[in-house]
Scaffold this active site. Structure first.
Site, PDB file in Angstrom:
ATOM      1  N   THR A  97       0.800  -1.154   0.146  1.00 43.17           N
ATOM      2  CA  THR A  97      -0.187   0.155   0.058  1.00 43.17           C
ATOM      3  C   THR A  97       0.807   1.136  -0.043  1.00 43.17           C
ATOM      4  OG1 THR A  97      -1.616  -1.177   1.234  1.00 43.17           O
ATOM      5  CG2 THR A  97      -1.908   1.212   1.178  1.00 43.17           C
ATOM      6  N   LYS A 172      -7.568   1.632  -3.383  1.00 41.53           N
ATOM      7  CA  LYS A 172      -7.032   1.452  -2.000  1.00 41.53           C
ATOM      8  C   LYS A 172      -7.409   2.610  -0.936  1.00 41.53           C
ATOM      9  CE  LYS A 172      -5.144  -0.982   1.503  1.00 41.53           C
ATOM     10  NZ  LYS A 172      -5.726  -2.197   2.028  1.00 41.53           N
ATOM     11  N   LYS A 240      -0.122   5.385   8.341  1.00 41.08           N
ATOM     12  CA  LYS A 240       0.610   5.442   7.093  1.00 41.08           C
ATOM     13  C   LYS A 240      -0.255   5.576   5.756  1.00 41.08           C
ATOM     14  CE  LYS A 240       1.725   1.755   4.930  1.00 41.08           C
ATOM     15  NZ  LYS A 240       1.358   0.830   3.856  1.00 41.08           N
TER      16      LYS A 240
END
Ligand code: NAP
Length: 288
Positions: A97, A172, A240
């Site tokens: 990711t 995502k 994050k």
């Protein structure tokens, strides 16, 4: 069957690479901490390479699943990085990711070498990786994607090309925006129910069958009620991801007030010592 390499045998990568082997692909693994790669080979067979470059040499597809943008740049473009081992016609599929920006950068760098790059972040967590039922969101070109998809399906139940390079990462980001708001709503609901003196398990049982039902309610409601968070998707990882989301929103002008606030709630969970707690620990800050 394809000749493949897998870089990064973490919580996600370790079982993803195992599914590739189980489906009959020829797998070479690389992990920064070599002991993990040796363990993987002792359990699954295949071969461990000493560097990402060595792992990538001669492969049809090179997969990666590392931490963040910088880690990804290190394993691809760094010293003895995988891109030095890519040959013309080979394909790099990244499951980290990361930002859409690094995806576009690596797409261009792969093209310079006559290779292709697909950004392919996943959803489904540790259990999804272990059971081979991840959802994979991809960005890149149609032709290399069509080669990658059947191999990706070794560890996925859904895989889709969303558009040009970076589109997988953008999808995502939407996934994480939706999760953040939903988990906060669920935390507030359970917190309220406790204050009201209701039987929370009974509440979740009945409302999960109605319009409030969700994956988070099904899979996390009970453990949130019990205050158990020592598993799952870590708060550090979520922060994050939300930093990537908020950075992208600053560029594209999207307004994400709830996401920005929940990011700060997660910062408070970190201060409570919850760096490795599951993201459902948002309820812990309501009950301090
Ligand atoms: P993890 O268990 O911490 O594993 C990270 C892997 O990346 C390890 O193999 C690590 O090697 C390697 N790595 C990190 N930095 C590196 C570097 N600079 N150079 C070389 N190797 C490096 O993480 P994870 O849970 O598997 O997550 C991996 C990615 O998937 C992250 O981007 C995460 O956001 C995403 N993701 C995770 C989940 C989840 O539920 N865990 C769900 C969806 C997406 P070492 O063994 O040497 O540390």
């Amino acid at each position: 069957m394809a000749k493949v390499a897998f870089l990064g045998l973490g919580v996600m990568g370790y079982p993803m690479a195992r599914h590739l082997k189980d489906k009959g692909h020829e797998v070479t693994v690389y992990n920064r901490t070599a002991a993990k790669a040796e363990k993987w080979v002792s359990e699954n067979g295949g071969r461990a390479a000493a560097t990402p470059r060595e792992a990538a040499e001669g492969q049809d597809i090179v997969f990666a699943c590392v931490g963040n943008d910088d880690d990804l740049r290190q394993v691809t473009l760094g010293e003895d990085g995988a891109f030095q081992g890519l040959t013309s016609g080979s394909l790099f599929v990244d499951h980290t990711t990361a930002s859409a920006e690094v995806a576009r950068e690596l797409y261009a760098a792969a093209q310079d070498r006559g290779a292709a790059f697909i950004d392919a972040p996943v959803s489904g967590g540790q259990a999804g990786a272990e059971n081979g039922v991840l959802t994979v969101m991809c960005g890149g070109d149609a032709e290399p994607y069509s080669k990658a998809e059947p191999v990706i399906m070794s560890f996925a139940r859904a895989c889709r090309l969303m558009g040009p390079a970076g589109s997988g990462q953008l999808t995502k980001m939407i996934n994480q925006i939706c999760i953040a708001g939903l988990v906060q709503g669920l935390a507030e609901g359970i917190h309220f129910g406790k204050k009201a003196g209701l039987d929370i398990e009974a509440v979740l049982d009945v409302i999960s069958k109605g319009a409030a039902g969700s994956w988070q309610m099904e899979n996390r409601g009970k453990t949130m009620n019990q205050g158990k968070f020592d598993f799952g998707f870590a708060v550090d990882w979520m922060r994050k991801d939300l930093a990537i989301v908020l950075g992208e929103a600053r560029k594209n002008g999207a307004s994400l007030p709830a996401t920005a606030m929940i990011d700060q709630f997660y910062a408070e969970v970190q201060k409570m010592g919850g760096n490795r707690w599951d993201t459902s620990s948002l309820i812990a800050r309501l009950e301090r």
